[in-house]
Design a protein around this motif. Structure first.
Motif, PDB file in Angstrom:
ATOM      1  N   ARG A  56      34.442  26.000  54.570  1.00 21.62           N
ATOM      2  CA  ARG A  56      33.256  26.004  53.714  1.00 21.62           C
ATOM      3  C   ARG A  56      32.046  25.454  54.456  1.00 21.62           C
ATOM      4  NH1 ARG A  56      32.785  25.191  47.828  1.00 21.62           N
ATOM      5  NH2 ARG A  56      31.044  23.855  47.262  1.00 21.62           N
ATOM      6  N   LEU A  62      29.989  19.523  46.576  1.00 22.31           N
ATOM      7  CA  LEU A  62      31.183  19.699  45.751  1.00 22.31           C
ATOM      8  C   LEU A  62      30.954  19.143  44.352  1.00 22.31           C
ATOM      9  CD1 LEU A  62      33.733  18.479  48.443  1.00 22.31           C
ATOM     10  CD2 LEU A  62      33.171  20.837  47.817  1.00 22.31           C
ATOM     11  N   PRO A 140      36.244  21.907  44.978  1.00 15.75           N
ATOM     12  CA  PRO A 140      35.711  23.265  44.899  1.00 15.75           C
ATOM     13  C   PRO A 140      36.832  24.184  44.434  1.00 15.75           C
ATOM     14  CG  PRO A 140      36.378  22.825  47.140  1.00 15.75           C
ATOM     15  CD  PRO A 140      36.705  21.577  46.330  1.00 15.75           C
ATOM     16  N   SER A 145      36.899  30.125  51.800  1.00 19.22           N
ATOM     17  CA  SER A 145      35.478  30.379  51.561  1.00 19.22           C
ATOM     18  C   SER A 145      35.196  31.884  51.649  1.00 19.22           C
ATOM     19  CB  SER A 145      34.665  29.623  52.604  1.00 19.22           C
ATOM     20  OG  SER A 145      33.388  29.365  52.108  1.00 19.22           O
ATOM     21  N   SER A 149      37.633  33.359  43.711  1.00 17.04           N
ATOM     22  CA  SER A 149      38.241  32.095  43.282  1.00 17.04           C
ATOM     23  C   SER A 149      39.630  32.365  42.693  1.00 17.04           C
ATOM     24  CB  SER A 149      37.357  31.413  42.242  1.00 17.04           C
ATOM     25  OG  SER A 149      36.110  31.096  42.802  1.00 17.04           O
ATOM     26  N   GLU A 178      34.104  30.284  37.269  1.00 20.22           N
ATOM     27  CA  GLU A 178      33.789  28.874  37.489  1.00 20.22           C
ATOM     28  C   GLU A 178      32.787  28.367  36.447  1.00 20.22           C
ATOM     29  OE1 GLU A 178      33.090  31.317  39.454  1.00 20.22           O
ATOM     30  OE2 GLU A 178      34.096  31.126  41.392  1.00 20.22           O
ATOM     31  N   GLY A 225      25.496  26.672  46.900  1.00 21.15           N
ATOM     32  CA  GLY A 225      26.585  27.643  47.019  1.00 21.15           C
ATOM     33  C   GLY A 225      26.168  29.054  46.637  1.00 21.15           C
TER      34      GLY A 225
END
Ligand code: TXA
Ligand code: MG
Length: 338
Positions: A56, A62, A140, A145, A149, A178, A225
């Motif tokens: 990442r 985070l 995270p 990365s 997800s 997320e 991000g």
């Protein structure tokens, strides 16, 4: 390193997992949004391992996970508005960006910012792990990365096997996207990352909250991000409205044939409406009948396109309203060119 996967049973796992966290190791755990890759947020060396393990970028801060509002007060300046929002929405899929109390969290956790994103997850396994470890846990999403997800323990295992000691399997994540990231540290509150909690859900406490991640003047969003390519499967992703999927499929199929692919494999990710006209033999993933189901299944669907080694991914465009905003935010990133 051997990666153990253990099923979530209240009396079984947390001793081990909490001990690993306290010892500076990483533990992957389920939340109601996606699986997280956790480390003791107060331990700079442990947090550094998160960045190394995921690959990442270091300027991407985070989210710190907590189980009690008192922890929020220790880590950040919590004003009356933030307190009200916590009471109404925690535990749940909402991250609050607040001014960090200086000198408590290491810079590697906050990405060197003077703010911190805090969240109290709603999954019982996550809450139990946080409570037993008594630590704020930086986490995270538990993917490599750039990849989608993880919404199942198996996704975490696929990406991180051999790199972390423990994955807690708590089943499929309910929300599937997320958390919403809400900035309360700036003079004007703003949603930095859309999620299942929408501006409309927050309207009672925050009337006039902008639903978009775009900043006034078109600048880049402030959640660091958000500027990276993300959620990308190996194949190129094309987005199109449901009524055009069938014809687009035919055009792309022809084009891939022309390019010399003998049996083009086009993965279609769509609602029932978008799948109309396609034959059952084709590579179709039914995302669901409503936006909540689409959100829950989206990342698994993107990973599936890798499994079937799709040459191209054709995904349905959804109206950018309500939960559709968060879904399209992820799909647009998956479709972005490198
Ligand atoms: O649902 C979730 O939030 C999951 C689960 C595991 O809790 N976590 C997650 O973390 O999605 P991650 O690291 O994949 O995404 C965190 C996002 C990034 O876009 C990051 O830039 C933003 O939150 N963020 C974190 N702290 C921030 C801060 N202080 N200011 C602005 N943005 C921040
Ligand atoms: Mg992530």
């Amino acid at each position: 390193m051997e990666t153990r996967v253990i099923d979530y049973f209240p009396e079984h796992y947390t001793g081990d997992a909490a001990r690993l966290l306290a010892g500076g190791q990483l533990v992957a755990f389920p939340t109601e949004t996606v699986y997280g890759l956790g480390a003791n947020a107060l331990n700079a060396e442990a947090v550094r391992q998160i960045y190394l393990t995921k690959g990442r970028p270091a300027d991407n801060p985070l989210i710190v996970h907590i189980y009690a509002e008192e922890q929020a007060e220790q880590l950040a300046e919590v004003g009356p508005l933030a307190r009200r929002i916590m009471q109404d929405f925690w535990p749940g899929p909402l991250t609050l960006v607040l001014p960090a109390r200086p000198g408590i969290l290491p810079a590697v956790t906050t990405g060197g910012l003077n703010t911190v994103g805090l969240r109290m997850p709603a999954h019982p396994a996550a809450l139990q792990l946080l409570r037993e470890s008594k630590l704020p846990v930086a986490a995270p999403s538990a993917n490599l990365s750039g990849r989608p997800s993880p919404t199942e323990a198996e996704h975490v295992f696929h990406d991180l096997q051999g790199k972390i000691p423990l994955i807690i399997n708590g089943g499929e994540c309910l929300a599937g996207l997320e958390s919403t990231v809400l900035d309360l540290a700036s003079p004007v509150p703003a949603i930095l990352r859309p999620g299942v909690i929408t501006a409309a859900d927050l309207a009672d406490l925050l009337p006039g909250l902008a639903e978009q991640t775009r900043l006034p003047g078109g600048g880049i969003a402030k959640a660091p991000g958000m500027k990276y390519r993300h959620y990308a499967p190996k194949a190129k992703v094309l987005l199109c409205p449901p009524e055009q999927i069938f014809t687009t499929y035919q055009q792309c199929y022809q084009q891939l044939l022309n390019e010399g692919k003998s049996q083009p494999r086009i993965a279609v990710l769509a609602s029932m409406q978008g799948l109309t006209g396609l034959a059952a033999a084709e590579h179709c993933f039914l995302l669901g009948e409503n936006l909540a189901q689409v959100a829950q299944n989206l990342f698994a669907a993107l990973r599936w396109t890798d499994e079937i080694q799709a040459d191209l991914v054709l995904a349905e465009r959804f109206p950018e309203q309500g939960l559709g905003i968060a879904i399209m935010n992820r799909l647009n990133k998956a479709a972005a060119e490198q």
